[in-house]
Design a protein around this motif. Structure first.
Motif, PDB file in Angstrom:
ATOM      1  N   CYS A 116       0.739  -1.383   0.097  1.00  0.00           N
ATOM      2  CA  CYS A 116       0.041   0.107   0.131  1.00  0.00           C
ATOM      3  C   CYS A 116       0.969   1.181  -0.015  1.00  0.00           C
ATOM      4  CB  CYS A 116      -1.006   0.040   1.243  1.00  0.00           C
ATOM      5  SG  CYS A 116      -1.725  -1.395   1.667  1.00  0.00           S
TER       6      CYS A 116
ATOM      7  N   CYS B  98       3.206   2.597   3.181  1.00  0.00           N
ATOM      8  CA  CYS B  98       3.505   1.594   4.090  1.00  0.00           C
ATOM      9  C   CYS B  98       5.076   1.764   4.674  1.00  0.00           C
ATOM     10  CB  CYS B  98       3.105   0.231   3.603  1.00  0.00           C
ATOM     11  SG  CYS B  98       3.819  -1.101   4.320  1.00  0.00           S
TER      12      CYS B  98
ATOM     13  N   CYS C 183       3.467  -9.477   4.110  1.00  0.00           N
ATOM     14  CA  CYS C 183       3.537  -8.304   3.221  1.00  0.00           C
ATOM     15  C   CYS C 183       5.016  -7.650   3.567  1.00  0.00           C
ATOM     16  CB  CYS C 183       2.822  -6.928   3.794  1.00  0.00           C
ATOM     17  SG  CYS C 183       1.178  -7.054   3.674  1.00  0.00           S
TER      18      CYS C 183
ATOM     19  N   ASN D 114       4.852  -4.203  12.759  1.00  0.00           N
ATOM     20  CA  ASN D 114       3.534  -3.468  12.510  1.00  0.00           C
ATOM     21  C   ASN D 114       2.218  -3.703  13.393  1.00  0.00           C
ATOM     22  OD1 ASN D 114       2.560  -5.673  11.159  1.00  0.00           O
ATOM     23  ND2 ASN D 114       3.098  -4.866   9.203  1.00  0.00           N
TER      24      ASN D 114
ATOM     25  N   CYS E  89       1.166   0.074   9.706  1.00  0.00           N
ATOM     26  CA  CYS E  89       0.288  -0.549   8.822  1.00  0.00           C
ATOM     27  C   CYS E  89      -0.976   0.106   8.963  1.00  0.00           C
ATOM     28  CB  CYS E  89      -0.093  -2.050   9.218  1.00  0.00           C
ATOM     29  SG  CYS E  89      -1.249  -2.968   8.103  1.00  0.00           S
TER      30      CYS E  89
ATOM     31  N   THR F 222      -3.211   0.407   6.865  1.00  0.00           N
ATOM     32  CA  THR F 222      -4.532  -0.114   6.042  1.00  0.00           C
ATOM     33  C   THR F 222      -5.238  -0.960   7.043  1.00  0.00           C
ATOM     34  OG1 THR F 222      -3.236  -0.112   4.036  1.00  0.00           O
ATOM     35  CG2 THR F 222      -5.299  -1.661   4.063  1.00  0.00           C
ATOM     36  N   TYR F 223      -4.734  -1.537   7.916  1.00  0.00           N
ATOM     37  CA  TYR F 223      -5.291  -2.371   8.680  1.00  0.00           C
ATOM     38  C   TYR F 223      -5.157  -2.102  10.170  1.00  0.00           C
ATOM     39  CZ  TYR F 223      -5.998  -5.459   4.878  1.00  0.00           C
ATOM     40  OH  TYR F 223      -6.488  -5.789   3.645  1.00  0.00           O
TER      41      TYR F 223
END
Ligand code: TPP
Ligand code: SF4
Lengths: 379, 282
Positions: free
Chosen positions: B30, B33, B64, B134, B213, B215-216
């Motif tokens: 992403c 990141c 990732c 992360n 992270c 994104t999550y």
């Protein structure tokens, strides 16, 4: 020079075979009945510039073996049932990464912890289909201490030649019994090393699709900087999602074995020259009883022969089938609930050849008398 | 201990020199990141040490973060989930001249790979492990990991984490690693230095690299965008070197960064080489 003959345990014979084949790394975890292989190599490898590492488990053992192989060293491990189950993920990785390595599985009774000190042949199917995905396995099986030595060498040779993991099956009885073993003269042995690339690094493809489907293999540190991944990859070793490349990779894994069955497959026969109507099919330790039973039968003028599977996978169906024209009764003898039986059934015309199964899975061996008895029943 | 041998070049040029630009991009991460920052730090560290590309092996597990080796022009091995350190053990003993580096995630290294991690620390084998920490499972979509803080959320801890997190650095020290450090994706200069020192250390090294992270972890815990998350590290670290002199309330809820542990002790492959030499004398 006279022959070099020694009294060796099957497991010790595997150690001698490994060293003769050029194995210089062993990563393992103790488990009965295979431990003597680790112990022997722990003692011997540092004497020949090799390395033994006692890993923290069998998953790590095969990981380290593959790591050493990728870095250019012939590498192997040895285990039994529960450890063999733990190794399945990395056996799959070795297929995908096309990393030569050898796993010796000294079979004991299962499932689970099963029978640590008792004989079995119940890993025959797992050795071929234990890990997920489509691939073709090479699996050998030894029936004596001498074969432990010779087939360890053969396993290493095949793994180097075909860039694939090779499993050698032995069992608790062969692993622990002692027999006369002739140590071959290293000068006279055929030792196979992986083919190295001849192209400059810019042209090198670690997974090149060649006419034979076997790719030359550079090692880490050789000046060829390549990528290896367990993800489905292209010829360069980079992950791919392209259907054409995915199919090409999976075809490669299959074809490099299937197209070379003639080279890979081996069987041994006893009294098979006069087209016997009764044939005993077996592998490993059971073949010893089968050969003995056939000899006894012949003394009684019964026309019986025996076939021993040296290569269990790929299944040597062509080699077996050439003897089936005259065979009316095929006795499949094995220490499990019919793992070879299920495979051979696919090839046999049952209107012509009746299949009889002789199974034992109560931790005891099949004896020559058991087989002779079965021969008498079908005759 | 490791030192800077070359003057740093323009960062972007240095990084480009080591990427497999044509073969493997675009990358899977992403935008924003922290893994990319760690990639940059790793390359600059290697460049500063002046190590030839051929002498470097970079391995990883699955996640990732573990995608990193694919993008760098070294000997690279992308292995199975959690097992990179075990693969690295084989690579290192087979070719001790290689500088062996493992890139791993907090799930990869501390959950599924925990056993290999502690035993490699114990052997003190010369492997440098960079833990992209992360605090979540990125690749599989935001499940809590062994470093997710108590009460923080993830897709499998939707009501908050009931478990307590690991301190990877303390674990490594207890298990016997000879170099243990922590950096963050905010403090890039320091992170680069710590990685270089880790590579130079003759033994097992852990660099616990705190990363974002967004994104999550960020979404589940309402921590904001990448910039906000990376800036958070700025105000939530305490340099280990000065921590002893600080009052406890100033250290509360903050990460100790810098070199956390360093000791001289025999390295595994050298022990093995010594054994071989001694056996030859007999
Ligand atoms: C044996 C196995 N189990 C589960 C998975 C699925 N899996 C892939 S990545 C991952 C978690 C990765 O998390 P982490 O190590 O923290 O790395 P990140 O993606 O956050 O960088 C999991 C569980 C797998 N690939 N293999
Ligand atoms: S999911 Fe998280 S860890 Fe993975 S690339 Fe995106 S931001 Fe990075």
């Amino acid at each position: 020079m006279g022959k070099n003959i020694r009294l060796l345990q099957g497991n010790e014979a595997c150690v001698e075979g490994a060293l003769l084949a050029g194995v210089r790394f062993f990563g393992g975890y103790p488990i009965t009945p295979s431990t003597e292989i680790a112990e022997g190599l722990a003692r011997r490898l540092p004497l020949v510039d090799g390395t033994f590492v006692q890993m923290e488990d069998e998953i790590g053992s095969l990981a380290a073996v593959i790591g050493a192989s990728v870095a250019g060293v012939k590498a192997m491990t040895a285990t039994s049932g529960p450890g063999f189950s733990l190794m399945q993920e990395h056996i799959g990785y070795a297929y995908m990464a096309e990393a030569p390595c050898v796993v010796i599985d000294v079979q004991r009774g299962g499932p689970s912890t099963g029978l640590p000190t008792k004989v079995s042949q119940s890993d025959i199917m797992q050795a071929a289909y234990g890990t997920h995905g489509d691939y073709r396995a090479i699996v050998l099986s030894a029936s004596s201490c001498e074969e432990c030595l010779l087939y360890t060498i053969k396993a290493v040779n095949l793994s180097e030649k075909y860039r694939t993991p090779v499993v050698l099956l032995t069992d608790e009885v062969i692993g622990h019994m002692r027999e006369k073993v002739e140590i071959p003269d290293p000068e006279e042995l055929e030792i196979v090393d992986r083919v190295k690339p001849e192209v400059p690094p810019e042209w090198y493809k670690h997974f090149e699709i060649t006419p034979t489907f076997i790719s030359p293999m550079a090692s880490f540190g050789d000046g060829y900087r390549f990528n290896i991944t367990g993800l489905t990859h292209d010829e360069m070793g980079f992950p791919t999602a392209k259907p054409v490349q995915i199919k090409a990779k999976l075809d490669k894994l299959r074809k490099k074995i299937e197209r070379n069955k003639e080279d890979i497959c081996e069987i041994k026969t006893t009294y098979m020259d006069d087209e016997p109507h009764v044939v005993v099919l077996s592998t490993g330790i059971v073949s010893r009883a089968a050969n003995q039973a056939v000899k006894m039968a012949r003394q009684k003028r019964m026309k019986v022969g025996a076939i021993q599977l040296v290569t269990v996978w790929p299944f040597p169906d062509e080699l077996i089938m050439q003897y089936m024209k005259s065979c009316r009764h095929l006795i499949v003898a094995e220490l499990n609930q019919g793992q070879i039986l299920k495979e051979i059934e696919r090839y046999i015309d049952k209107r012509h050849t009746k299949i009889e199964s002789l199974q034992r899975y109560d931790s005891e061996l099949i004896t020559p008398q058991d087989i002779l008895q079965k021969v008498r029943e079908v005759k | 201990m490791a030192t800077t041998t070359k003057k740093p070049e323009q960062p972007s040029n240095v990084v480009h020199k080591y990427l497999r630009a044509k073969k493997t991009f675009p990358h899977v991460w992403c935008s924003g990141c922290g893994i990319g920052i760690i990639l940059g730090a790793l390359i600059r560290a290697i460049d500063r040490l002046g190590l030839p590309k051929d002498d470097i092996a970079v391995l990883s597990g699955i996640g990732c973060s573990s995608r990193l080796p694919v993008y760098v022009d070294f000997n690279t091995l992308h292995t199975t989930h959690g097992r990179a350190i075990a693969f690295a053990t084989g690579v290192k003993v087979a070719k001790p001249k290689l500088n062996v580096i493992v890139i791993t995630g907090d799930g990869d290294c501390l959950a599924i790979g925990g056993n290999h991690f502690i035993h490699a620390c114990r052997r003190n084998i010369n492997i440098t492990t960079i833990l992209v920490n992360n605090h979540i499972y990125g690749m599989t979509g935001g499940q809590f990991s062994p470093t997710t803080p108590y009460t923080k959320r993830g897709s499998t801890a939707p009501y908050g984490n009931l478990e307590h997190p690991f301190d990877a650095a303390k674990l490594a020290i207890a298990a016997g690693a000879s170099y243990v450090a922590r950096g963050t994706v905010y403090h890039v200069g320091q992170l680069t230095r710590l990685i270089a020192d880790g590579i130079s250390n003759n033994g097992f090294s852990l660099i616990d690299a705190l990363s974002n992270c967004h994104t999550y972890y960020g979404r589940w815990n309402k921590e904001g965008d990448p910039v906000k998350m990376i800036e958070w590290f700025k105000s939530h670290v305490v340099p280990a070197a000065t921590a002893d002199k600080m009052p406890p309330e100033k250290k509360e809820g903050k990460w100790l960064t810098g070199v956390l542990h360093q000791e001289d002790k025999p390295e595994y492959t050298e022990n093995y080489a010594r054994l071989r030499a001694e056996l030859k004398k007999k």
